[in-house]
Scaffold this motif. Structure first.
Motif, PDB file in Angstrom:
ATOM      1  N   GLN A 130       0.810  -1.222   0.000  1.00 13.20           N
ATOM      2  CA  GLN A 130       0.000   0.000   0.000  1.00 13.20           C
ATOM      3  C   GLN A 130       0.840   1.268   0.000  1.00 13.20           C
ATOM      4  N   LEU A 131       2.172   1.094  -0.075  1.00 18.70           N
ATOM      5  CA  LEU A 131       3.050   2.262   0.011  1.00 18.70           C
ATOM      6  C   LEU A 131       2.827   3.222  -1.154  1.00 18.70           C
ATOM      7  N   ALA A 132       2.866   4.503  -0.851  1.00 17.57           N
ATOM      8  CA  ALA A 132       2.727   5.558  -1.857  1.00 17.57           C
ATOM      9  C   ALA A 132       3.490   6.780  -1.353  1.00 17.57           C
ATOM     10  N   PRO A 133       3.815   7.729  -2.246  1.00 13.25           N
ATOM     11  CA  PRO A 133       4.511   8.935  -1.792  1.00 13.25           C
ATOM     12  C   PRO A 133       3.781   9.672  -0.669  1.00 13.25           C
ATOM     13  N   SER A 134       2.457   9.542  -0.627  1.00 13.94           N
ATOM     14  CA  SER A 134       1.676  10.271   0.372  1.00 13.94           C
ATOM     15  C   SER A 134       1.757   9.670   1.769  1.00 13.94           C
ATOM     16  N   ASN A 135       2.142   8.378   1.880  1.00 18.28           N
ATOM     17  CA  ASN A 135       2.152   7.751   3.211  1.00 18.28           C
ATOM     18  C   ASN A 135       3.492   7.146   3.613  1.00 18.28           C
ATOM     19  N   CYS A 136       4.492   7.186   2.737  1.00 14.74           N
ATOM     20  CA  CYS A 136       5.730   6.458   3.013  1.00 14.74           C
ATOM     21  C   CYS A 136       6.476   6.998   4.228  1.00 14.74           C
ATOM     22  N   LEU A 137       6.456   8.327   4.451  1.00 14.62           N
ATOM     23  CA  LEU A 137       7.186   8.868   5.593  1.00 14.62           C
ATOM     24  C   LEU A 137       6.533   8.460   6.905  1.00 14.62           C
ATOM     25  N   SER A 150      11.947  -4.577   7.487  1.00 12.21           N
ATOM     26  CA  SER A 150      11.519  -4.773   6.096  1.00 12.21           C
ATOM     27  C   SER A 150      10.618  -3.635   5.636  1.00 12.21           C
ATOM     28  N   LEU A 151       9.683  -3.204   6.491  1.00 13.67           N
ATOM     29  CA  LEU A 151       8.790  -2.095   6.136  1.00 13.67           C
ATOM     30  C   LEU A 151       9.558  -0.776   6.079  1.00 13.67           C
ATOM     31  N   LYS A 152      10.446  -0.570   7.028  1.00 12.68           N
ATOM     32  CA  LYS A 152      11.224   0.680   7.031  1.00 12.68           C
ATOM     33  C   LYS A 152      12.065   0.792   5.775  1.00 12.68           C
ATOM     34  N   ARG A 153      12.719  -0.304   5.404  1.00  8.15           N
ATOM     35  CA  ARG A 153      13.581  -0.298   4.223  1.00  8.15           C
ATOM     36  C   ARG A 153      12.767   0.000   2.957  1.00  8.15           C
ATOM     37  N   LYS A 154      11.609  -0.660   2.811  1.00 10.38           N
ATOM     38  CA  LYS A 154      10.792  -0.468   1.611  1.00 10.38           C
ATOM     39  C   LYS A 154      10.177   0.937   1.576  1.00 10.38           C
ATOM     40  N   ALA A 155       9.699   1.407   2.730  1.00 11.47           N
ATOM     41  CA  ALA A 155       9.098   2.746   2.776  1.00 11.47           C
ATOM     42  C   ALA A 155      10.136   3.818   2.457  1.00 11.47           C
ATOM     43  N   ALA A 167       8.440  15.372  -1.248  1.00  8.78           N
ATOM     44  CA  ALA A 167       8.855  16.694  -0.773  1.00  8.78           C
ATOM     45  C   ALA A 167       7.676  17.641  -0.617  1.00  8.78           C
ATOM     46  N   ALA A 168       6.611  17.386  -1.375  1.00  6.05           N
ATOM     47  CA  ALA A 168       5.432  18.258  -1.319  1.00  6.05           C
ATOM     48  C   ALA A 168       4.461  17.858  -0.208  1.00  6.05           C
ATOM     49  N   SER A 169       4.731  16.744   0.473  1.00  5.59           N
ATOM     50  CA  SER A 169       3.792  16.259   1.487  1.00  5.59           C
ATOM     51  C   SER A 169       3.975  17.000   2.804  1.00  5.59           C
TER      52      SER A 169
END
Length: 581
Positions: A130-137, A150-155, A167-169
């Protein structure tokens, strides 16, 4: 599968354990033989102690030690809601869990607390999908709290690969200084340095009173030498916040000398910038522009070759059908200069300049040259383009040179070359522009090296018997300038420091009107015309690579079509940014 041996038959019933779990779950649901109830809030789930103890080290310690819970009929669990508890118990008795966007976070926290690592990783896998630029951070933060590598690395990979969107989030503005520094300094960040700088300043200006103390540390993560000089001049050098910091001003002073000084990094007191190489997300691309193809018609084609994929693709065509124009790369754009315009059966010598943005896949008109010319040579250095010699509107041989200042967007006349020549090999190295060979007005080879000192605007010339090239490109490869063919198979490497030539491995054919460029540490040669053994001239679609480490040539296959008198350039860019990934 059963195993038979001399001692008998080992029978394996692989469905027995799953059947047993189903039976146990049925007993639990009917409250048969249950001996403990797990409670959370108002929820209560009857279970078997031995099943729970067998499923998790957490419950094994609870029920198989001297804790009071081992004797109690009801055990209270803190930090779980009743829905999550039911999901956990169902997983224990069936090995199944229905993970959704609504329940994944509490389920993952429960799996971590109660020591169900496979369920924990299943939740991690779902979140990764479900990762996306809007929620990865935010998911990086969650992964740190739950110690899920594993989640930290992928995010983090998603954040770096989609940096302009991230950067826009709003989440980015909430990062602490250490977290932002780690992102901005990461070599794998897929973003242009202008965007890196803008992100830094937006973060600081979100809370300037608290965050301005981190500006110097964060500014050091921006690779200022790769920022477009016009952007540096207009948006960085005069920034009020940066000017308020003496430490930041010291960094910018070094960068300004590196970016704007004609002396380059060799200027006294101009210390090297950190870190020198571009980010690893940049890839090398080779571009072929114009020239004459298959049927020897002048083409407007622009072809892009990826060294990573080995694939060719077509880009936006040249705005005009140009014959013997010149082309250079500057600030990750391509400039096509002059040439003879072929239109409706008429030929007109041009002073037009066309600029191509690979990011936008678009052409636009630039500031025209002072003199119309074709069959000329051009090269770039620092913020400047030099356009040299060629043939003028009256078919006269030109000895003039003009220089384009990309910051001021102006052309200016520079000192004339000592001897006007056609079709020389041209390259810039160590603040000097070198013109090798070429031919005079009578088409005789000129055995000269003409050297232009860029900062002094002066020329000098050297005679040499080693030079006899015509219609050959020159390419800077490491510390040497390599002259590639030119009515010959011969490859010469010139060392400007020692003023000596070294002969390299010959090409397979005698070539002229070909293209050449460097990508990485290797030399690539494209198309051209070749002289056959019986002295006929043939057009070529060959695509070859020279490795200076082994002094060997290898074929890279064929160009999409036969091509000569074309421009051959290399350019570094981020595939993700230009939609090529």
């Amino acid at each position: 599968m059963d195993e038979e041996s001399s001692a008998g038959l080992l029978f394996k019933d692989h469905s027995f354990s799953s059947d047993l779990l189903r039976q146990l779950n049925g007993l639990r649901q009917s409250r048969i033989l249950t001996d403990v109830s797990i409670c959370t809030g108002a929820g209560e789930v009857p279970c078997h102690r031995n099943v729970l103890a067998s499923s998790s080290p957490y419950f094994r310690a609870m029920f198989c030690s001297h804790f009071r819970e081992s004797q109690e009929a009801k055990v209270q669990l803190q930090g779980l809601d009743s829905v999550t508890l039911e999901l956990i118990v169902t997983y224990v008795y069936t090995g199944e869990a229905h993970i959704t966007a609504v329940n994944v976070l509490p389920l993952m926290e429960a799996a971590a607390m109660l020591h169900y690592p496979r369920l924990f990783e299943a939740c991690s896998s779902y979140l990764q999908s479900q990762l996306a630029p809007s929620n990865c951070l935010s998911l990086v933060r969650l992964a740190e709290i739950l110690s899920c590598d594993s989640l930290k690395r992928k995010a983090r990979e998603v954040a770096l690969a989609n940096f302009p969107e991230v950067a826009a989030s709003a989440d980015l503005k909430e990062l602490c200084a250490l977290e932002l520094r780690d992102y901005l300094g990461d070599d794998g960040l897929c973003g242009e340095e202008e965007k890196v700088f803008e992100t830094l300043m937006a973060w600081v200006k979100h809370d300037p009173q608290t965050r301005r103390q981190y500006m110097q540390e964060l500014l050091q993560q921006v690779r200022l030498q790769y920022i477009h000089p016009a952007f540096f001049h207009h948006f960085i050098a005069g920034d009020a916040l940066l000017q308020s910091s003496p430490a930041c001003q010291a960094i910018l002073d070094v960068a300004r000398k590196r970016v704007f000084s004609l002396h380059g990094s060799s200027t006294p007191d101009c210390n090297p910038l950190w870190p020198t190489p571009p980010r690893s997300s940049y890839q090398d691309f080779l571009l072929l522009l114009g020239g004459r193809k298959d049927n020897q018609q002048t083409t407007r084609d622009v072809l892009l070759y990826s060294a990573q994929t080995g694939q060719w693709q077509s880009l936006a065509k040249l705005p005009s059908r140009l014959y013997k124009a010149s082309a250079v790369t500057l600030h990750r754009s391509i400039y096509v200069l002059g040439g003879m315009v072929i239109s409706e059966g008429k030929s007109v010598v041009s002073r037009s300049v066309y600029i191509f943005s690979l990011k936008l896949n678009q052409w636009r008109l630039g500031e025209p040259m002072l003199v119309a010319r074709y069959s000329h040579r051009s090269t770039a250095h620092k913020n400047f383009i030099f356009s040299i010699g060629g043939t003028g509107e009256g078919q006269e041989l030109l000895g003039s040179m003009e220089r384009y200042d990309s910051i001021g967007d102006i052309w200016e006349t520079m000192a004339r070359m000592p001897v006007a020549v056609l079709h020389p090999a041209v390259a810039v190295k160590d603040q000097r522009l070198y013109i090798f060979g070429g031919e005079d007005i009578m088409r005789n080879p000129v055995r000269l090296i003409q050297v232009y000192h860029i900062s002094r605007n002066t020329w000098f010339k050297m005679e040499t018997r080693m030079i006899k090239n015509v219609c050959a490109p020159a390419v800077v490869l490491g510390e040497r300038i390599v002259i590639v063919g030119g009515y010959t198979r011969r490859i010469l490497a010139y060392d400007p420091r020692s003023n000596k030539f070294v002969k390299c491995a010959d090409m397979k054919d005698r070539r002229m009107h070909h293209g050449a460029t460097a990508m990485g540490s290797k030399l690539y040669v494209t198309g051209g015309r070749r002289l056959t053994t019986d002295c006929n001239i043939e057009d070529s679609a060959s695509f070859d690579c020279y490795d200076p480490d082994t002094d060997t040539w290898t074929s890279q296959g064929q160009l999409p079509h036969k091509l000569f008198d074309h421009a051959c350039l290399s350019l570094q860019c981020i595939p993700h940014v230009i939609g090529l990934s």
